[in-house]
Design an enzyme around this catalytic site. Structure first.
Site, short mmCIF file in Angstrom:
data_model
loop_
_atom_site.label_atom_id
_atom_site.label_comp_id
_atom_site.label_asym_id
_atom_site.label_seq_id
_atom_site.Cartn_x
_atom_site.Cartn_y
_atom_site.Cartn_z
N ASP A 52 43.78 37.36 43.92
CA ASP A 52 43.81 38.28 42.78
C ASP A 52 44.97 39.28 42.91
OD1 ASP A 52 43.01 39.34 40.40
OD2 ASP A 52 41.27 40.42 41.19
N GLY A 53 45.50 39.69 41.77
CA GLY A 53 46.51 40.75 41.76
C GLY A 53 47.90 40.31 41.34
N HIS A 84 52.42 35.11 38.71
CA HIS A 84 51.69 33.89 39.11
C HIS A 84 52.60 32.98 39.94
CE1 HIS A 84 48.31 35.15 36.83
NE2 HIS A 84 48.87 34.97 35.64
N GLU A 95 36.02 32.20 32.98
CA GLU A 95 36.26 33.41 32.19
C GLU A 95 37.76 33.61 31.90
OE1 GLU A 95 34.27 33.32 34.90
OE2 GLU A 95 32.35 33.57 33.88
N LEU A 144 43.18 19.05 56.89
CA LEU A 144 42.74 20.21 56.10
C LEU A 144 42.31 19.73 54.72
CD1 LEU A 144 42.61 23.31 55.43
CD2 LEU A 144 45.02 23.16 54.80
N GLU A 199 30.94 35.82 55.32
CA GLU A 199 31.50 37.14 55.65
C GLU A 199 32.56 37.44 54.58
OE1 GLU A 199 30.49 39.12 58.05
OE2 GLU A 199 29.04 37.62 58.72
C1 IPE Z 1 39.10 36.03 39.53
O1 IPE Z 1 40.12 36.87 39.16
C2 IPE Z 1 39.47 34.63 39.27
C3 IPE Z 1 40.59 34.13 40.05
C4 IPE Z 1 41.17 34.70 41.04
C5 IPE Z 1 41.03 32.85 39.61
P1 IPE Z 1 40.09 37.71 37.78
O2 IPE Z 1 41.23 38.62 37.84
O3 IPE Z 1 39.99 36.79 36.65
O4 IPE Z 1 38.70 38.48 37.95
P2 IPE Z 1 38.12 39.73 37.17
O5 IPE Z 1 38.12 39.39 35.73
O6 IPE Z 1 38.98 40.91 37.47
O7 IPE Z 1 36.75 39.89 37.75
C1 IPE Z 2 44.92 36.31 39.83
O1 IPE Z 2 45.75 37.34 39.42
C2 IPE Z 2 45.31 35.00 39.23
C3 IPE Z 2 44.37 34.49 38.25
C4 IPE Z 2 43.23 35.02 37.88
C5 IPE Z 2 44.75 33.25 37.59
P1 IPE Z 2 45.50 38.13 38.07
O2 IPE Z 2 46.25 37.45 36.99
O3 IPE Z 2 44.05 38.30 37.84
O4 IPE Z 2 46.16 39.53 38.41
P2 IPE Z 2 45.65 40.95 37.96
O5 IPE Z 2 44.22 41.08 38.41
O6 IPE Z 2 45.79 41.02 36.47
O7 IPE Z 2 46.55 41.90 38.69
MG MG Z 3 42.72 39.75 38.36
#
Ligand code: IPE
Ligand code: IPE
Ligand code: MG
Length: 260
Positions: free
Chosen positions: A12-13, A29, A59, A123, A223
């Site tokens: 995420d992020g 991405h 989602e 793996l 964990e």
């Molecule tokens: C969770 O990330 C899904 C993936 C990393 C693919 P999101 O960024 O979509 O999650 P929420 O919406 O903040 O919970």
């Molecule tokens: C995670 O990064 C990748 C996917 C959910 C596909 P995000 O796209 O959710 O990045 P943020 O949370 O908006 O920073």
């Molecule tokens: Mg996100």
């Protein structure tokens, strides 16, 4: 020191990373995809046999169409460009999620990588795409219930033939799902990847403290390791930190420590 056998990562992020750099979310991405290679290499180095990466949740369809399309293109590119590494390193590529809804080109590219790498022994790399833990549990409930009914269809027919009262038929059908006939194993047999062991360690980057519908059932005894680091910045050192944190945990599984 005991290492996790299965690490699952909620990557995420990417979006916040891109915004901070003045870049587009797509560029975020793309940068995130490079981090994937880093963690794959770390898992190989540590001989960790299973790695799951949460790449697209059910989602995530609610994002702008352009971003969704870009992500699917990226998944295709990723499996194509990583195929030589996967073959060379004995990686078995696999997928978890409802893949039927994916664009056909993505389905083909992903299926090709699964087929080509099926004899990989070092793996198992599982990409979670269009994945929802809730949907997976629902799927397993439906399939396992159908299986029990099918396995008992002759007896069901007999009970129907012998009984006029619907209460007796319902009672018999209900008994097929009591705890002697229907166990956790019946349910688990119908998870998307029944042979994949539950994750020992779940990592989430970007400071969010939630599962976002990832591996709900499988996370029962995992964990958790949360870090504020955004996924594109997650490095081999960050991976090591997560492993060290894991090694300092006491996994009791409901028992008490031996010396206590
Ligand atoms: C969770 O990330 C899904 C993936 C990393 C693919 P999101 O960024 O979509 O999650 P929420 O919406 O903040 O919970
Ligand atoms: C995670 O990064 C990748 C996917 C959910 C596909 P995000 O796209 O959710 O990045 P943020 O949370 O908006 O920073
Ligand atoms: Mg996100």
């Amino acid at each position: 020191m005991v290492l996790p056998k299965h690490i699952a990562i909620i990557m995420d992020g990417n979006g916040r990373w891109a915004t901070r750099q003045g870049l587009s979310r797509s560029e975020g991405h793309l940068a995130g995809a490079k981090t994937v290679e880093t963690v794959i290499k770390e898992c190989l180095r540590h001989k960790i046999p299973h790695l799951s990466l949460y790449a697209f949740s059910t989602e995530n369809w609610n994002r702008p169409q352009g971003e969704v399309n870009y992500l699917f293109e990226l998944f295709c590119q990723f499996v194509k460009s990583e195929l030589p590494l996967m073959l060379e390193e004995g990686i078995r590529f696999s997928m978890i999620g409802d893949t039927k809804r994916l664009p056909e080109t993505a389905q083909k590219a992903l299926a090709h990588a699964i087929e080509e790498t099926k004899s990989g022994k070092n793996l198992e790399l599982t990409l979670a795409i269009n994945y929802s833990g809730t949907q997976e549990i629902l799927h397993a409930i439906r399939q396992s219930a159908a299986e029990i009914l099918l396995q008992n269809k002759q007896k069901i027919q007999t009970v129907i033939n012998e009984n006029n009262k619907s209460e007796d038929i319902v009672q018999y059908l209900t008994s097929l799902f009591d705890d002697t006939h229907y166990t956790e194993q019946n349910l688990r047999n119908h998870l998307y990847l029944p042979d994949l062991p539950d994750p020992d360690l779940i990592i989430r980057t970007s400071g969010e403290l939630r599962l976002s519908n990832f591996y709900l059932l499988q996370a029962a005894y995992a964990e958790f390791y949360f870090t504020d680091t955004l996924w594109p910045d997650f490095s081999a050192e960050d991976f090591e930190k997560a492993l060290t944190a894991y090694q300092n945990r006491k996994r009791r599984f409901g028992k008490i420590d031996e010396q206590e």
